[in-house]
Design an enzyme around this catalytic site. Structure first.
Site, short mmCIF file in Angstrom:
data_model
loop_
_atom_site.label_atom_id
_atom_site.label_comp_id
_atom_site.label_asym_id
_atom_site.label_seq_id
_atom_site.Cartn_x
_atom_site.Cartn_y
_atom_site.Cartn_z
N ALA A 19 69.96 1.31 49.70
CA ALA A 19 69.01 1.26 50.94
C ALA A 19 68.01 2.50 50.87
O ALA A 19 67.27 2.57 50.68
CB ALA A 19 68.96 1.23 52.52
N GLY A 22 65.24 -0.03 46.12
CA GLY A 22 65.23 -1.30 45.76
C GLY A 22 65.07 -2.17 46.24
O GLY A 22 64.28 -2.67 47.88
N ASP A 68 79.38 6.73 49.74
CA ASP A 68 80.33 5.86 48.29
C ASP A 68 80.59 4.53 49.09
O ASP A 68 82.08 4.64 49.74
CB ASP A 68 80.85 6.94 47.57
CG ASP A 68 81.06 6.23 46.08
OD1 ASP A 68 81.06 4.51 45.68
OD2 ASP A 68 81.31 6.96 44.59
N TYR A 160 79.86 -9.96 35.84
CA TYR A 160 78.39 -9.44 36.43
C TYR A 160 78.68 -10.66 37.50
O TYR A 160 78.30 -10.44 38.68
CB TYR A 160 77.25 -9.15 35.69
CG TYR A 160 75.79 -8.87 37.38
CD1 TYR A 160 76.21 -8.24 38.97
CD2 TYR A 160 75.21 -9.98 36.83
CE1 TYR A 160 75.30 -8.23 39.04
CE2 TYR A 160 74.08 -10.32 38.40
CZ TYR A 160 74.45 -9.11 39.37
OH TYR A 160 73.36 -8.93 39.99
N LYS A 164 78.85 -11.84 41.31
CA LYS A 164 78.07 -13.18 41.83
C LYS A 164 78.67 -14.23 42.66
O LYS A 164 78.42 -14.89 43.83
CB LYS A 164 76.80 -12.44 41.72
CG LYS A 164 75.97 -11.11 41.28
CD LYS A 164 75.99 -10.65 42.61
CE LYS A 164 75.61 -9.43 42.48
NZ LYS A 164 75.05 -8.54 44.04
N VAL A 195 64.81 -9.07 39.64
CA VAL A 195 63.63 -8.58 39.99
C VAL A 195 63.47 -7.04 40.08
O VAL A 195 64.20 -6.74 39.32
CB VAL A 195 64.56 -8.66 41.98
CG1 VAL A 195 63.19 -8.05 43.04
CG2 VAL A 195 64.40 -9.40 42.62
N1 NAP Z 1 67.24 -6.90 40.19
C1 NAP Z 1 67.46 -7.85 39.78
O1 NAP Z 1 66.95 -8.59 39.73
C2 NAP Z 1 68.85 -8.81 41.40
C3 NAP Z 1 68.61 -9.73 41.24
C4 NAP Z 1 70.07 -10.37 41.38
C5 NAP Z 1 70.47 -10.19 42.45
N2 NAP Z 1 70.34 -8.31 42.45
C6 NAP Z 1 70.81 -8.18 43.95
O2 NAP Z 1 70.41 -7.38 44.50
C7 NAP Z 1 71.43 -6.01 44.96
C8 NAP Z 1 70.26 -4.78 44.85
O3 NAP Z 1 70.47 -4.34 43.80
P1 NAP Z 1 67.91 -3.86 43.20
O4 NAP Z 1 67.81 -4.70 42.24
O5 NAP Z 1 67.84 -2.69 44.50
O6 NAP Z 1 68.79 -2.66 42.54
P2 NAP Z 1 69.19 -0.57 42.98
O7 NAP Z 1 67.65 -0.70 42.78
O8 NAP Z 1 68.80 -0.19 41.53
O9 NAP Z 1 69.85 -0.99 44.25
C9 NAP Z 1 71.21 -0.73 43.99
C10 NAP Z 1 71.47 0.36 45.17
O10 NAP Z 1 72.90 0.26 45.48
C11 NAP Z 1 73.08 1.18 45.78
N3 NAP Z 1 74.27 1.63 45.12
C12 NAP Z 1 75.21 1.83 43.88
N4 NAP Z 1 75.78 2.53 44.34
C13 NAP Z 1 76.73 2.43 45.08
C14 NAP Z 1 77.48 2.76 45.11
N5 NAP Z 1 78.78 3.87 44.09
N6 NAP Z 1 78.26 3.46 47.13
C15 NAP Z 1 77.07 3.15 47.59
N7 NAP Z 1 75.90 2.50 47.89
C16 NAP Z 1 75.52 2.17 45.85
C17 NAP Z 1 72.61 2.70 45.22
O11 NAP Z 1 72.18 3.83 46.02
P3 NAP Z 1 72.35 4.70 45.16
O12 NAP Z 1 72.60 5.27 43.84
O13 NAP Z 1 72.08 6.18 45.95
O14 NAP Z 1 73.98 5.68 45.70
C18 NAP Z 1 70.93 1.48 45.39
O15 NAP Z 1 70.65 1.84 46.69
C19 NAP Z 1 72.20 -5.86 44.38
O16 NAP Z 1 73.40 -6.12 45.10
C20 NAP Z 1 72.13 -7.10 42.77
O17 NAP Z 1 73.16 -7.17 41.74
C21 NAP Z 1 68.99 -7.60 42.16
#
Ligand code: NAP
Length: 255
Positions: A19, A22, A68, A160, A164, A195
């Site tokens: 949270a 993104g 984490d 990746y 998924k 996204v």
């Molecule tokens: N963006 C796209 O194009 C896309 C497309 C399809 C699916 N998704 C999926 O959507 C979900 C959200 O991704 P997003 O695009 O919003 O990316 P994002 O902005 O990079 O957000 C990822 C989140 O995961 C947290 N995170 C990363 N490593 C972590 C850890 N070890 N422990 C706890 N939290 C952790 C990050 O926070 P901290 O770094 O503060 O821990 C951040 O809040 C993901 O599951 C991704 O695979 C994204």
């Protein structure tokens, strides 16, 4: 007057992983706008404090928990602390914490595979198991962030994609286990295409001969708020409706 989605989510206790940025951030803000009390969780404390402050200044209720989600003991503690902060229970878990790197299956680094497996698969499974302990007997709701990569395999993104596909399998497997146990918790996922978030920057920067994000994507992509609007739709569906998976593509994304 409150909208019907506001009244359906009013007072619901939601725990949102990933949270701090993104999609997770956008879903947390939207849940709070619709009346839910939200626990926001991730590793970056400052970012979480910004989300809490944004929600509270808009009149909502939120608290932040740093954890984490690659560490089982920390996930257990975080979800338990989140439930305690919400008076002893949870109604909704949104699993948005996730990581995407282009780690080759031919000569990629084990550490990249492990990082994705630990967060996207094991972290999510553990969060589901722990949140279920705090759901009401009548059942709660779990929403997992999957991906179009859980439906097809993009070039150079095979590992990746494997994580998924696992998210989709776990979503369906958990749904079936719960039904067999007479538990009415709904378990759904959203499978977005591109996204506009920080994850895309890391994904395109991680290849050995990277195309930049701007070279790879030359069309308008989804916004985190588009995913949040769909999440609210899924989480406020009538109780007899279980929207199990939705593919959400940018209109111009071909594959
Ligand atoms: N963006 C796209 O194009 C896309 C497309 C399809 C699916 N998704 C999926 O959507 C979900 C959200 O991704 P997003 O695009 O919003 O990316 P994002 O902005 O990079 O957000 C990822 C989140 O995961 C947290 N995170 C990363 N490593 C972590 C850890 N070890 N422990 C706890 N939290 C952790 C990050 O926070 P901290 O770094 O503060 O821990 C951040 O809040 C993901 O599951 C991704 O695979 C994204």
């Amino acid at each position: 007057m409150a909208s019907s989605s506001t009244s359906k989510l009013s007072g619901k206790r939601a725990f949102v992983t990933g949270a701090s940025s993104g999609i997770g951030r956008a879903i947390a803000v939207a849940l709070a706008e619709h009346g839910a009390d939200v626990v926001v969780c991730a590793r970056r404390q400052r970012r979480l404090a910004e989300v809490v402050s944004e929600i509270e200044s808009a009149g909502g209720s939120a608290c932040g928990i740093v954890a984490d989600f690659t560490d089982e003991a920390k996930i257990i503690d975080a979800i338990s602390a989140g439930a305690e902060a919400e008076g002893g229970g949870l109604d909704i878990l949104v699993n948005s914490a996730g990581l995407a790197r282009q780690a080759s299956l031919v000569d990629g680094e084990y550490s990249d595979w492990a990082d994705m497996m630990n967060l996207n698969v094991l972290g999510l499974a553990t969060a589901c198991r722990e949140a279920l302990k705090f759901f009401p007997d009548t059942g709660g709701q779990i929403l997992n962030l999957c991906s179009m990569s859980g439906h097809r395999v993009p070039g150079r993104g095979g590992f990746y994609s494997a994580t998924k596909f696992a998210v989709r399998a776990m979503t369906e497997g958990l749904r079936q286990e719960l039904r067999l146990a007479g538990n009415h918790t709904r378990v759904s996922c959203i499978s977005p295409g591109f996204v506009d978030t920080e994850l895309l920057d890391e994904y395109f920067a991680s290849a050995s001969s990277p195309l930049s994000r701007d070279e790879a994507i030359k069309f308008p992509i989804l916004k985190a708020e588009d995913i949040a609007a769909l999440a609210i739709h899924q989480l406020t569906a009538p109780e007899h409706v279980d929207i199990t998976d939705v593919l959400l593509r940018p209109t111009h994304q071909a594959v």
